[in-house]
Design a protein around this motif. Sequence first.
Motif, PDB file in Angstrom:
ATOM      1  N   TYR A 240      34.615  18.861  39.087  1.00  0.00           N
ATOM      2  CA  TYR A 240      33.220  19.237  39.303  1.00  0.00           C
ATOM      3  C   TYR A 240      32.434  18.041  39.822  1.00  0.00           C
ATOM      4  O   TYR A 240      32.609  16.906  39.352  1.00  0.00           O
ATOM      5  CB  TYR A 240      32.587  19.775  38.015  1.00  0.00           C
ATOM      6  N   GLN A 241      31.562  18.299  40.795  1.00  0.00           N
ATOM      7  CA  GLN A 241      30.805  17.237  41.446  1.00  0.00           C
ATOM      8  C   GLN A 241      29.402  17.144  40.852  1.00  0.00           C
ATOM      9  O   GLN A 241      28.676  18.134  40.780  1.00  0.00           O
ATOM     10  CB  GLN A 241      30.756  17.504  42.945  1.00  0.00           C
ATOM     11  N   HIS A 242      29.020  15.925  40.469  1.00  0.00           N
ATOM     12  CA  HIS A 242      27.729  15.669  39.853  1.00  0.00           C
ATOM     13  C   HIS A 242      26.899  14.820  40.811  1.00  0.00           C
ATOM     14  O   HIS A 242      27.168  13.610  40.964  1.00  0.00           O
ATOM     15  CB  HIS A 242      27.913  14.933  38.521  1.00  0.00           C
ATOM     16  N   PRO A 243      25.900  15.392  41.502  1.00  0.00           N
ATOM     17  CA  PRO A 243      25.067  14.598  42.405  1.00  0.00           C
ATOM     18  C   PRO A 243      24.470  13.397  41.672  1.00  0.00           C
ATOM     19  O   PRO A 243      23.961  13.518  40.556  1.00  0.00           O
ATOM     20  CB  PRO A 243      23.988  15.595  42.838  1.00  0.00           C
ATOM     21  N   ALA A 251      24.654   4.131  37.722  1.00  0.00           N
ATOM     22  CA  ALA A 251      24.604   5.540  38.113  1.00  0.00           C
ATOM     23  C   ALA A 251      23.525   6.303  37.351  1.00  0.00           C
ATOM     24  O   ALA A 251      23.367   6.140  36.133  1.00  0.00           O
ATOM     25  CB  ALA A 251      25.956   6.195  37.864  1.00  0.00           C
ATOM     26  N   GLN A 252      22.783   7.130  38.080  1.00  0.00           N
ATOM     27  CA  GLN A 252      21.825   8.053  37.482  1.00  0.00           C
ATOM     28  C   GLN A 252      22.142   9.465  37.974  1.00  0.00           C
ATOM     29  O   GLN A 252      21.978   9.767  39.150  1.00  0.00           O
ATOM     30  CB  GLN A 252      20.388   7.700  37.871  1.00  0.00           C
ATOM     31  N   PRO A 253      22.627  10.346  37.082  1.00  0.00           N
ATOM     32  CA  PRO A 253      22.878  11.728  37.501  1.00  0.00           C
ATOM     33  C   PRO A 253      21.578  12.404  37.940  1.00  0.00           C
ATOM     34  O   PRO A 253      20.528  12.224  37.310  1.00  0.00           O
ATOM     35  CB  PRO A 253      23.453  12.383  36.244  1.00  0.00           C
ATOM     36  N   LEU A 254      21.640  13.159  39.013  1.00  0.00           N
ATOM     37  CA  LEU A 254      20.480  13.899  39.483  1.00  0.00           C
ATOM     38  C   LEU A 254      20.492  15.297  38.868  1.00  0.00           C
ATOM     39  O   LEU A 254      21.558  15.873  38.623  1.00  0.00           O
ATOM     40  CB  LEU A 254      20.491  13.984  41.006  1.00  0.00           C
ATOM     41  N   PRO A 255      19.308  15.851  38.591  1.00  0.00           N
ATOM     42  CA  PRO A 255      19.275  17.165  37.933  1.00  0.00           C
ATOM     43  C   PRO A 255      19.822  18.260  38.827  1.00  0.00           C
ATOM     44  O   PRO A 255      19.650  18.243  40.046  1.00  0.00           O
ATOM     45  CB  PRO A 255      17.781  17.370  37.647  1.00  0.00           C
ATOM     46  N   THR A 256      20.496  19.228  38.202  1.00  0.00           N
ATOM     47  CA  THR A 256      21.008  20.400  38.900  1.00  0.00           C
ATOM     48  C   THR A 256      20.747  21.632  38.041  1.00  0.00           C
ATOM     49  O   THR A 256      20.575  21.542  36.829  1.00  0.00           O
ATOM     50  CB  THR A 256      22.520  20.301  39.175  1.00  0.00           C
ATOM     51  N   GLU A 257      20.733  22.782  38.690  1.00  0.00           N
ATOM     52  CA  GLU A 257      20.578  24.045  37.964  1.00  0.00           C
ATOM     53  C   GLU A 257      21.799  24.256  37.070  1.00  0.00           C
ATOM     54  O   GLU A 257      22.942  24.097  37.513  1.00  0.00           O
ATOM     55  CB  GLU A 257      20.463  25.204  38.958  1.00  0.00           C
ATOM     56  N   VAL A 278      15.907  10.654  50.556  1.00  0.00           N
ATOM     57  CA  VAL A 278      15.745  12.087  50.299  1.00  0.00           C
ATOM     58  C   VAL A 278      17.100  12.743  50.538  1.00  0.00           C
ATOM     59  O   VAL A 278      17.668  12.611  51.629  1.00  0.00           O
ATOM     60  CB  VAL A 278      14.672  12.719  51.195  1.00  0.00           C
ATOM     61  N   ALA A 279      17.630  13.400  49.519  1.00  0.00           N
ATOM     62  CA  ALA A 279      18.965  13.987  49.588  1.00  0.00           C
ATOM     63  C   ALA A 279      18.875  15.505  49.588  1.00  0.00           C
ATOM     64  O   ALA A 279      17.932  16.086  49.030  1.00  0.00           O
ATOM     65  CB  ALA A 279      19.822  13.511  48.419  1.00  0.00           C
ATOM     66  N   VAL A 280      19.861  16.155  50.196  1.00  0.00           N
ATOM     67  CA  VAL A 280      19.882  17.613  50.291  1.00  0.00           C
ATOM     68  C   VAL A 280      21.279  18.110  49.974  1.00  0.00           C
ATOM     69  O   VAL A 280      22.265  17.393  50.063  1.00  0.00           O
ATOM     70  CB  VAL A 280      19.448  18.095  51.690  1.00  0.00           C
ATOM     71  N   GLY A 281      21.350  19.367  49.597  1.00  0.00           N
ATOM     72  CA  GLY A 281      22.624  19.997  49.283  1.00  0.00           C
ATOM     73  C   GLY A 281      22.381  21.342  48.643  1.00  0.00           C
ATOM     74  O   GLY A 281      21.460  22.069  49.027  1.00  0.00           O
ATOM     75  N   PHE A 282      23.177  21.667  47.637  1.00  0.00           N
ATOM     76  CA  PHE A 282      22.986  22.937  46.958  1.00  0.00           C
ATOM     77  C   PHE A 282      23.440  22.820  45.513  1.00  0.00           C
ATOM     78  O   PHE A 282      24.204  21.926  45.143  1.00  0.00           O
ATOM     79  CB  PHE A 282      23.747  24.074  47.654  1.00  0.00           C
ATOM     80  N   ARG A 291      14.524  14.316  45.423  1.00  0.00           N
ATOM     81  CA  ARG A 291      13.585  13.275  45.837  1.00  0.00           C
ATOM     82  C   ARG A 291      13.065  12.554  44.596  1.00  0.00           C
ATOM     83  O   ARG A 291      12.667  13.205  43.608  1.00  0.00           O
ATOM     84  CB  ARG A 291      12.421  13.886  46.608  1.00  0.00           C
ATOM     85  N   ASN A 292      13.104  11.216  44.626  1.00  0.00           N
ATOM     86  CA  ASN A 292      12.583  10.399  43.518  1.00  0.00           C
ATOM     87  C   ASN A 292      13.187  10.798  42.174  1.00  0.00           C
ATOM     88  O   ASN A 292      12.490  10.849  41.147  1.00  0.00           O
ATOM     89  CB  ASN A 292      11.057  10.488  43.455  1.00  0.00           C
ATOM     90  N   GLY A 293      14.477  11.095  42.162  1.00  0.00           N
ATOM     91  CA  GLY A 293      15.169  11.418  40.921  1.00  0.00           C
ATOM     92  C   GLY A 293      14.985  12.833  40.435  1.00  0.00           C
ATOM     93  O   GLY A 293      15.544  13.216  39.403  1.00  0.00           O
ATOM     94  N   GLY A 294      14.211  13.644  41.150  1.00  0.00           N
ATOM     95  CA  GLY A 294      13.985  15.033  40.753  1.00  0.00           C
ATOM     96  C   GLY A 294      14.628  15.996  41.720  1.00  0.00           C
ATOM     97  O   GLY A 294      15.015  15.631  42.840  1.00  0.00           O
ATOM     98  N   GLN A 295      14.748  17.236  41.304  1.00  0.00           N
ATOM     99  CA  GLN A 295      15.366  18.290  42.106  1.00  0.00           C
ATOM    100  C   GLN A 295      14.383  19.417  42.298  1.00  0.00           C
ATOM    101  O   GLN A 295      13.637  19.775  41.379  1.00  0.00           O
ATOM    102  CB  GLN A 295      16.632  18.810  41.406  1.00  0.00           C
ATOM    103  N   SER A 296      14.345  19.973  43.505  1.00  0.00           N
ATOM    104  CA  SER A 296      13.505  21.144  43.757  1.00  0.00           C
ATOM    105  C   SER A 296      14.251  22.097  44.669  1.00  0.00           C
ATOM    106  O   SER A 296      14.910  21.669  45.628  1.00  0.00           O
ATOM    107  CB  SER A 296      12.171  20.744  44.382  1.00  0.00           C
ATOM    108  N   ALA A 297      14.165  23.383  44.343  1.00  0.00           N
ATOM    109  CA  ALA A 297      14.775  24.400  45.205  1.00  0.00           C
ATOM    110  C   ALA A 297      14.050  24.425  46.539  1.00  0.00           C
ATOM    111  O   ALA A 297      12.844  24.159  46.618  1.00  0.00           O
ATOM    112  CB  ALA A 297      14.702  25.761  44.525  1.00  0.00           C
TER     113      ALA A 297
END
Length: 344
Positions: A240-243, A251-257, A278-282, A291-297
């Motif tokens: 499993y991949q952890h952004p 390392a700082q894990p980024l939030p995911t759904e 600024v990172a993108v993916g799914f 962005r800035n350690g947070g995640q937004s849909a």
Amino acid sequence: MAQTSYQYVALVPTTSASPGLSRVEASLGLHVNRSGKVAGLAFVKSGVYFNWRGLRYDATYNALPTVWSPTGQPTPLELGTDKKTSTYAVHGINNAGLVVGASPNPNTVPTLWNASGKRTVLDQRTGRARAINDSGVVVGSVVTSGSLELSALQRATMWRNGVATDLHAQLSLGPDRSSVARSINASGAIAIQVDADAQCHVLSQGVAQPLATPPGHRCRIVRLADDGRVYGDVIDALGYQHPTVWTQGQAQPLPTEPPPPDVPGPLALMKAANASGVAVGFDQSGPVVWRNGGQSAFTTPVTGLPRDIGLPIGSIEAISDDGKLVVGLGPRGLVGWGLLLPRP
């Protein structure tokens, strides 16, 4: 994002005059620069074969290097010795329109295409050019044993003004180790994956800094930002991949759904990041922006989407330094790929 909406521009397959004869292919990556030029592969139909398992005729394709304009129109890049092959690769485009990847020479070699599409072989050794910064410095790897696809050993390499520099030795790695340079930022720092991604390092001015990764985990580098932060994934023992973002090696894990209850890891993947981080993916929620350690849909309104498709944006493949996006319609972009131009 700062803009209030995007304008969708479809990326036109190379042979769009003949429906079904070609397609835009993102499995090996699409990349976009500030000008809105998109670099990648167009899969052009080369013939048919009889599929005995499916008892039908299926098409065969050549994967050819291509640049799409901001209006979505394709321009083929100059080919190598093999004009019809699937051994081409496109791994990046800088803001001057220089494209890097690999092409047959006849072996698959690190390659640079200029803004006019002219091809230059960077190295006669088998390998790939993986990234280029705006100063035109290229990084990647050359193969020291085995084949490019199944190589046991690779050496991270930099090309500047036609001169190759062995980065592998600067990491004090022995000849039985393998390394691949994945990203280079504006100041010339380089992010390198070692031993099939068991370790990752940032090499800056001859000094290597390891990126912290839990024991038994692997790392995948997507981008080294201009401020020195590294963006990518930590891959756990189950795959499993952890952004993740690394700051000064930590390392700082980024939030995911959160995934469904019966899934032991996140259903997430970072696809790209830009120079400012600024990172993108799914993830489980669909296409996302970190962005800035947070995640937004991704919920920004988009105009110009094909009305007859009726499917939403399913993935974000690339982001430019000024926020242009390459997106796929439908699951994993199966319906088509396009460019999103920000509208203030």
